[in-house]
Design a protein around this motif. Sequence first.
Motif, PDB file in Angstrom:
ATOM      1  N   ALA A  66      -9.192 -45.512 -32.343  1.00  0.00           N
ATOM      2  CA  ALA A  66     -10.482 -44.788 -32.148  1.00  0.00           C
ATOM      3  C   ALA A  66     -10.509 -44.007 -30.940  1.00  0.00           C
ATOM      4  O   ALA A  66     -11.183 -43.202 -30.647  1.00  0.00           O
ATOM      5  N   TRP A  68      -8.768 -41.515 -30.130  1.00  0.00           N
ATOM      6  CA  TRP A  68      -8.432 -40.193 -30.606  1.00  0.00           C
ATOM      7  C   TRP A  68      -9.648 -39.485 -31.136  1.00  0.00           C
ATOM      8  O   TRP A  68      -9.479 -38.068 -31.415  1.00  0.00           O
ATOM      9  N   GLU A  69     -10.567 -40.355 -31.277  1.00  0.00           N
ATOM     10  CA  GLU A  69     -12.019 -39.600 -32.008  1.00  0.00           C
ATOM     11  C   GLU A  69     -12.775 -39.316 -30.933  1.00  0.00           C
ATOM     12  O   GLU A  69     -13.818 -38.555 -31.393  1.00  0.00           O
TER      13      GLU A  69
END
Length: 138
Positions: A66, A68-69
């Motif tokens: 998450a 990298w979001e």
Amino acid sequence: MDKERLPQWGWLLLGLFAMAVFAQLLNAFVLGRIGLPPEYYVVTLISGMSLVVIYVSVWYEDDRAAYWEGSSASYFGDVFFVVVGSAIAAGFAVAVTLEAGLGRLVRELLAMIAGFVTAWGAFYWRNTGLYRSDDDSR
């Protein structure tokens, strides 16, 4: 980069080696020429390796995907906090221990401990949700 190609320790080893080469080149060709004393070359190495240790674990572990979001500004801020925090802590540790009569190995180990702990603390401080489990009520 395929996560399945190597285990996490393999990616970590490759990243640390690449960062060690980069840090030494940076020290030799840039920072050494502008006057950085050789006693502080370890600070560059610790700052770079802190990034590798933190980001390989975040990249490799699926439960932290998450991260990298987020936005690129958030990534830049995290990298900034990690690098600057570890550089300040490691540099301070080197400066304090220079006149203490400690050997180079002990001085650099103390700088590594200070730099890595500060880097991870700065990253954790900015990303506390990344390390919480679903059943954690905090």
